[in-house]
Design a protein around this motif. Sequence first.
Motif, PDB file in Angstrom:
ATOM      1  N   GLN A  58       0.832  -1.213   0.000  1.00 24.51           N
ATOM      2  CA  GLN A  58       0.000   0.000   0.000  1.00 24.51           C
ATOM      3  C   GLN A  58       0.862   1.257   0.000  1.00 24.51           C
ATOM      4  N   ALA A  59       1.993   1.195   0.721  1.00 22.97           N
ATOM      5  CA  ALA A  59       2.921   2.328   0.740  1.00 22.97           C
ATOM      6  C   ALA A  59       3.512   2.570  -0.647  1.00 22.97           C
ATOM      7  N   TYR A  60       3.743   1.490  -1.369  1.00 23.52           N
ATOM      8  CA  TYR A  60       4.283   1.598  -2.729  1.00 23.52           C
ATOM      9  C   TYR A  60       3.277   2.270  -3.665  1.00 23.52           C
ATOM     10  N   ILE A  61       1.994   1.899  -3.527  1.00 29.32           N
ATOM     11  CA  ILE A  61       0.944   2.537  -4.335  1.00 29.32           C
ATOM     12  C   ILE A  61       0.862   4.024  -4.013  1.00 29.32           C
ATOM     13  N   ALA A  62       0.950   4.351  -2.718  1.00 28.71           N
ATOM     14  CA  ALA A  62       0.922   5.758  -2.301  1.00 28.71           C
ATOM     15  C   ALA A  62       2.129   6.513  -2.851  1.00 28.71           C
ATOM     16  N   LYS A  63       3.260   5.815  -2.966  1.00 27.25           N
ATOM     17  CA  LYS A  63       4.449   6.445  -3.537  1.00 27.25           C
ATOM     18  C   LYS A  63       4.192   6.860  -4.990  1.00 27.25           C
ATOM     19  N   ASN A  64       3.411   6.050  -5.707  1.00 25.89           N
ATOM     20  CA  ASN A  64       3.073   6.407  -7.094  1.00 25.89           C
ATOM     21  C   ASN A  64       2.222   7.674  -7.154  1.00 25.89           C
ATOM     22  N   LEU A  70      -2.021  12.635  -8.023  1.00 25.55           N
ATOM     23  CA  LEU A  70      -3.343  11.999  -7.967  1.00 25.55           C
ATOM     24  C   LEU A  70      -4.111  12.152  -9.276  1.00 25.55           C
ATOM     25  N   LEU A  71      -3.974  13.305  -9.909  1.00 25.48           N
ATOM     26  CA  LEU A  71      -4.716  13.541 -11.153  1.00 25.48           C
ATOM     27  C   LEU A  71      -4.261  12.596 -12.256  1.00 25.48           C
ATOM     28  N   TYR A  72      -2.944  12.416 -12.374  1.00 25.16           N
ATOM     29  CA  TYR A  72      -2.423  11.514 -13.408  1.00 25.16           C
ATOM     30  C   TYR A  72      -2.882  10.084 -13.150  1.00 25.16           C
ATOM     31  N   ASN A  73      -2.984   9.718 -11.863  1.00 29.66           N
ATOM     32  CA  ASN A  73      -3.420   8.364 -11.498  1.00 29.66           C
ATOM     33  C   ASN A  73      -4.933   8.232 -11.402  1.00 29.66           C
ATOM     34  N   HIS A  74      -5.657   9.332 -11.706  1.00 28.50           N
ATOM     35  CA  HIS A  74      -7.121   9.357 -11.670  1.00 28.50           C
ATOM     36  C   HIS A  74      -7.659   8.980 -10.280  1.00 28.50           C
ATOM     37  N   PHE A  75      -6.914   9.323  -9.219  1.00 31.70           N
ATOM     38  CA  PHE A  75      -7.318   9.070  -7.834  1.00 31.70           C
ATOM     39  C   PHE A  75      -7.518   7.578  -7.551  1.00 31.70           C
ATOM     40  N   ALA A  76      -6.990   6.733  -8.393  1.00 27.05           N
ATOM     41  CA  ALA A  76      -7.141   5.286  -8.229  1.00 27.05           C
ATOM     42  C   ALA A  76      -5.807   4.663  -7.823  1.00 27.05           C
ATOM     43  N   SER A  77      -5.853   3.445  -7.327  1.00 30.01           N
ATOM     44  CA  SER A  77      -4.642   2.737  -6.905  1.00 30.01           C
ATOM     45  C   SER A  77      -3.865   2.259  -8.128  1.00 30.01           C
TER      46      SER A  77
END
Length: 408
Positions: A58-64, A70-77
Amino acid sequence: MAGNAIKKIINYIQTNKYKIWIFLVKNKYLLLILLLASFVRLWGLFEPFGKIWETSFQAYIAKNHYTHGLLYNHFASVIGYNSDGPIYHLSHPPLLQIIIYIYYLIFGLYDWVAKLVPITFSLVSLLLLYLIVIKVWKNKKMALYASFIFALMPMASHFGKVVNFEVPTLFFSLLYFYCYLNLDKKNAKWPLVLLFVSAFCGSLLDWPFYFMIVAVFLHSFFKKKNRKIILISTCFSAIIFLSFILYIDTLGYKFNLMFNKFKSRGRASVICEISFYKTIAHRIYSYFNITALFVLASIVAFFSNKKIRKFIQNLDIVLLLLFQPIIYSILFLQSVSMHAWHLYYFVPIVCIVTGIFLEKLSKRINFWYKPLLFALLSVFVLMSVNILYKYNIAYFEPFNYKLGSISK
């Protein structure tokens, strides 16, 4: 802004120092329990991921989120990237990783910052548990016993610092439940606001929160208590669920994929395997230790003694708090057999029942009950410390995901 906030806090302390001192003296035992809980959870904070059951996924996903936004990731994991863009991991709602991302923005990109998230929620959950026992049973000693068990029991303390969905999800479940209990107050503005805040956050954290929504709804319906408000909050949570399903559909994750994943994690055939019962028994012994015997003794006493049945008040609340972990465990048997942290949702009810057991034992006049109480608590402390020490010095093969100061 931060400087002004600090000045306001200092001014408040100076003008209300006597009130604060009275509060500290009045709640000294709760504060000591909080200090103990903090010490246990902060132990090994600055060590890298790799302890038993620790995962940096989960920390790795948050690092992304931190590196790409968040916008580039569309607020998704997002677990990675290719030429087409983000590679999504959409079997869970996204709020946990967003919270960790916010912590990164405040404290920096380090392993220990990610660990602070569950530790924070775990400590505040202890306070919520204390307030729930005070509210329902109106017994301070019982609340202190339950809080002490929560502070030290390995399932609550060790998994209270594992970076995963369970700890913050349980916090918002308890907050939703506590707000529900306080809706009858004359000035119920804040309980009402926090009820919907917890419904929003919990619905975007993980699926077990929805079982608390259902439990509170059923309790409200049968007890005829604040039916209208709870119905609205239940519909609000359902709208968030449907919105999330529709949103991930736009990202290419179809509902049938999620449904199939749920089915695979709920494989009922595991109940026919002896290894399943061995695994569960070992986890109960390791993570709940002697509290499991307290709960068993309370159940036997409840069904065998009429006087004790009269003493067990608010049985409906006990059943309500059991609903979430029981239904979750039944629906996701395969996951429960694979991951020890899924038993974390049993923590509140185990702590409360143990608190009831210890409080009643402490009130016995018989001379031998006092040494027995001391012996039981001593065994609990020794077993818990032994497990926690073993888990904090033992490493297993670390996960591949690294971040912060140990990133290459």
